[in-house]
Design a protein around this motif. Sequence first.
Motif, PDB file in Angstrom:
ATOM      1  N   LEU A  99      -9.413  28.079  28.490  1.00  0.00           N
ATOM      2  CA  LEU A  99      -9.915  29.380  28.917  1.00  0.00           C
ATOM      3  C   LEU A  99     -11.010  29.869  27.974  1.00  0.00           C
ATOM      4  O   LEU A  99     -12.006  30.452  28.409  1.00  0.00           O
ATOM      5  N   ALA A 100     -10.838  29.615  26.695  1.00  0.00           N
ATOM      6  CA  ALA A 100     -11.805  30.081  25.691  1.00  0.00           C
ATOM      7  C   ALA A 100     -13.162  29.410  25.843  1.00  0.00           C
ATOM      8  O   ALA A 100     -14.161  29.928  25.330  1.00  0.00           O
ATOM      9  N   GLU A 101     -13.193  28.274  26.537  1.00  0.00           N
ATOM     10  CA  GLU A 101     -14.469  27.577  26.750  1.00  0.00           C
ATOM     11  C   GLU A 101     -15.254  28.127  27.935  1.00  0.00           C
ATOM     12  O   GLU A 101     -16.429  27.803  28.110  1.00  0.00           O
ATOM     13  N   ILE A 102     -14.619  28.960  28.759  1.00  0.00           N
ATOM     14  CA  ILE A 102     -15.282  29.512  29.939  1.00  0.00           C
ATOM     15  C   ILE A 102     -16.304  30.566  29.505  1.00  0.00           C
ATOM     16  O   ILE A 102     -16.049  31.372  28.611  1.00  0.00           O
ATOM     17  N   TYR A 103     -17.433  30.560  30.177  1.00  0.00           N
ATOM     18  CA  TYR A 103     -18.510  31.501  29.869  1.00  0.00           C
ATOM     19  C   TYR A 103     -18.013  32.944  30.020  1.00  0.00           C
ATOM     20  O   TYR A 103     -17.356  33.283  30.995  1.00  0.00           O
ATOM     21  N   GLU A 104     -18.322  33.767  29.033  1.00  0.00           N
ATOM     22  CA  GLU A 104     -17.966  35.190  28.950  1.00  0.00           C
ATOM     23  C   GLU A 104     -16.529  35.435  28.516  1.00  0.00           C
ATOM     24  O   GLU A 104     -16.113  36.594  28.387  1.00  0.00           O
ATOM     25  N   VAL A 105     -15.728  34.396  28.279  1.00  0.00           N
ATOM     26  CA  VAL A 105     -14.415  34.592  27.672  1.00  0.00           C
ATOM     27  C   VAL A 105     -14.618  34.586  26.159  1.00  0.00           C
ATOM     28  O   VAL A 105     -14.922  33.548  25.572  1.00  0.00           O
ATOM     29  N   GLU A 106     -14.496  35.748  25.551  1.00  0.00           N
ATOM     30  CA  GLU A 106     -14.811  35.906  24.135  1.00  0.00           C
ATOM     31  C   GLU A 106     -13.686  36.631  23.402  1.00  0.00           C
ATOM     32  O   GLU A 106     -12.886  37.343  24.006  1.00  0.00           O
ATOM     33  N   GLU A 107     -13.638  36.441  22.099  1.00  0.00           N
ATOM     34  CA  GLU A 107     -12.849  37.251  21.160  1.00  0.00           C
ATOM     35  C   GLU A 107     -11.390  37.437  21.581  1.00  0.00           C
ATOM     36  O   GLU A 107     -10.880  38.548  21.630  1.00  0.00           O
ATOM     37  N   GLY A 108     -10.738  36.347  21.926  1.00  0.00           N
ATOM     38  CA  GLY A 108      -9.322  36.423  22.247  1.00  0.00           C
ATOM     39  C   GLY A 108      -9.002  36.865  23.661  1.00  0.00           C
ATOM     40  O   GLY A 108      -7.823  37.057  24.005  1.00  0.00           O
ATOM     41  N   LEU A 109     -10.010  37.022  24.521  1.00  0.00           N
ATOM     42  CA  LEU A 109      -9.751  37.426  25.902  1.00  0.00           C
ATOM     43  C   LEU A 109      -8.887  36.414  26.640  1.00  0.00           C
ATOM     44  O   LEU A 109      -8.198  36.759  27.608  1.00  0.00           O
ATOM     45  N   GLU A 110      -8.905  35.157  26.174  1.00  0.00           N
ATOM     46  CA  GLU A 110      -8.097  34.139  26.850  1.00  0.00           C
ATOM     47  C   GLU A 110      -6.607  34.504  26.816  1.00  0.00           C
ATOM     48  O   GLU A 110      -5.864  34.248  27.765  1.00  0.00           O
ATOM     49  N   ASN A 111      -6.170  35.114  25.713  1.00  0.00           N
ATOM     50  CA  ASN A 111      -4.762  35.503  25.599  1.00  0.00           C
ATOM     51  C   ASN A 111      -4.447  36.697  26.493  1.00  0.00           C
ATOM     52  O   ASN A 111      -3.387  36.750  27.128  1.00  0.00           O
ATOM     53  N   ARG A 112      -5.360  37.639  26.547  1.00  0.00           N
ATOM     54  CA  ARG A 112      -5.180  38.809  27.415  1.00  0.00           C
ATOM     55  C   ARG A 112      -5.188  38.386  28.891  1.00  0.00           C
ATOM     56  O   ARG A 112      -4.427  38.916  29.699  1.00  0.00           O
ATOM     57  N   LEU A 113      -6.060  37.427  29.223  1.00  0.00           N
ATOM     58  CA  LEU A 113      -6.114  36.898  30.582  1.00  0.00           C
ATOM     59  C   LEU A 113      -4.765  36.303  30.984  1.00  0.00           C
ATOM     60  O   LEU A 113      -4.226  36.613  32.053  1.00  0.00           O
ATOM     61  N   ARG A 142     -17.551  39.486  36.144  1.00  0.00           N
ATOM     62  CA  ARG A 142     -18.405  38.292  36.004  1.00  0.00           C
ATOM     63  C   ARG A 142     -17.629  37.171  35.323  1.00  0.00           C
ATOM     64  O   ARG A 142     -17.755  36.002  35.700  1.00  0.00           O
ATOM     65  N   MET A 143     -16.846  37.503  34.318  1.00  0.00           N
ATOM     66  CA  MET A 143     -16.023  36.502  33.650  1.00  0.00           C
ATOM     67  C   MET A 143     -15.072  35.853  34.654  1.00  0.00           C
ATOM     68  O   MET A 143     -14.875  34.622  34.642  1.00  0.00           O
ATOM     69  N   CYS A 144     -14.499  36.654  35.539  1.00  0.00           N
ATOM     70  CA  CYS A 144     -13.581  36.118  36.546  1.00  0.00           C
ATOM     71  C   CYS A 144     -14.293  35.176  37.514  1.00  0.00           C
ATOM     72  O   CYS A 144     -13.723  34.165  37.942  1.00  0.00           O
ATOM     73  N   VAL A 145     -15.531  35.502  37.872  1.00  0.00           N
ATOM     74  CA  VAL A 145     -16.319  34.599  38.718  1.00  0.00           C
ATOM     75  C   VAL A 145     -16.494  33.257  38.008  1.00  0.00           C
ATOM     76  O   VAL A 145     -16.335  32.186  38.617  1.00  0.00           O
ATOM     77  N   HIS A 146     -16.812  33.287  36.722  1.00  0.00           N
ATOM     78  CA  HIS A 146     -17.008  32.040  35.978  1.00  0.00           C
ATOM     79  C   HIS A 146     -15.697  31.264  35.832  1.00  0.00           C
ATOM     80  O   HIS A 146     -15.709  30.034  35.758  1.00  0.00           O
ATOM     81  N   LEU A 147     -14.587  31.983  35.799  1.00  0.00           N
ATOM     82  CA  LEU A 147     -13.287  31.304  35.807  1.00  0.00           C
ATOM     83  C   LEU A 147     -13.071  30.592  37.133  1.00  0.00           C
ATOM     84  O   LEU A 147     -12.615  29.446  37.167  1.00  0.00           O
ATOM     85  N   LEU A 148     -13.382  31.261  38.224  1.00  0.00           N
ATOM     86  CA  LEU A 148     -13.236  30.647  39.550  1.00  0.00           C
ATOM     87  C   LEU A 148     -14.040  29.361  39.656  1.00  0.00           C
ATOM     88  O   LEU A 148     -13.579  28.366  40.216  1.00  0.00           O
TER      89      LEU A 148
END
Length: 411
Positions: free
Chosen positions: A267-281, A310-316
């Motif tokens: 998740l941390a490698e996905i564009y716009e996932v920054e600063e620990g957002l992967e854990n919150r996601l 936008r981050m969610c779009v990049h996750l998709l």
Amino acid sequence: MNILGLIVEYNPFHHGHLYHMQKSVKAAEADLTIAVMSGNFLQRGEPALLPKWERARMALEAGADLVIELPYAFASQKASTFANGAVSILDSLKANHLCFGSEDGEIEPFLLTVSAITENEDQYSSHIKEFIKQGLSYPKALSLSFSKIKDHSGPLADLTKPNNILGFQYVSSIAEQQSGMKALTIKRTSAQYHDQDLPEGKVASATSLRNAIFSGPHGLKEIRGFVPDYTFNILTQRVKEGFPFMNWERFFPYLQYTVLTMEPSELAEIYEVEEGLENRLAASIKEASTFKEFMEKLKTKRYTWTRLQRMCVHLLTRTTKEKMHRAINNERSPYIRVLGMNESGQRYLGSVKKTLSVPLISNVNAFNHPALELDIKASAVYAMGFPQSMRAQLLKTEYSTPPIRLQQQKP
């Protein structure tokens, strides 16, 4: 020739868009109008209400001569990157005017604002970094940093307004790219960008139109007076053919699946996932049953709703930081892809295609580029929002749909 450039999304095309196009043509004394339009995912991190081909047809019916797709790598980005990609396309196509809608309605404040920020660039950048360290969102940091240098003489643009922000970025991109385009602006009338409800007059925001469409079985009838006939006909034809309109809720199961099947490190490698957002996601996705509920759990003061979408779009689309950086490279669009044209647009394209600085694409099978790979993947993901019986057809459209050709001349 006077070539007018417009940067648009038309989600969907309404009377306010028509007013802007007509006023822009008049202001530029335009002989030809080129619309650079986002594809199936938009700048605010949302799936388009209906596919890019239908929205391109709306633009042509309204009077655009050429409709060019803004690649996913630019369309699903913050305002500055979005603007850089779109301006580079118009510059490549030799547009000499770019006209945008704004709350200010005068171009001089935008020119002075770009000049003021350029003259105080180090100070401005320093303030931005400081405000972000304090936990503020990027747009808020920009606005506050700008207020710190407001001692510049002359009227400056109000960068707290959404259309002014985009307009500033367009003018800034023209300057950065040393383009010969002249920037023009038309004052927005009546409905505001974020208005949620349909107004009393004839001009409604695209947001309020979408809200009405999704409000119930009579939603489409409610917007009848706010859109041109061709927009209403295209929308009603989609309904007759059984095609649903797209919103985030249709994609939420796929987003859930994506987040739940990826490791935090992935998740941390996905564009716009920054600063620990992967854990919150990972935590928020388990507790939500709708996209709206998920976003409310994910939202913080530091990250705007738009940024998170936008981050969610990049996750998709599983767009990693590496893939995005390869796609946008120098923040200039690496190609021009035609979605539609009328006879005037086709003649103009024929006259300039041999002198274009980037490749012209009419067939995606004949061209390779990391940005085009993202376009193809984004369209495939977008197709997954439709019922199973429609997906096979929609998955082919990215490869098989030729540019729309409108035979009639523009009004």
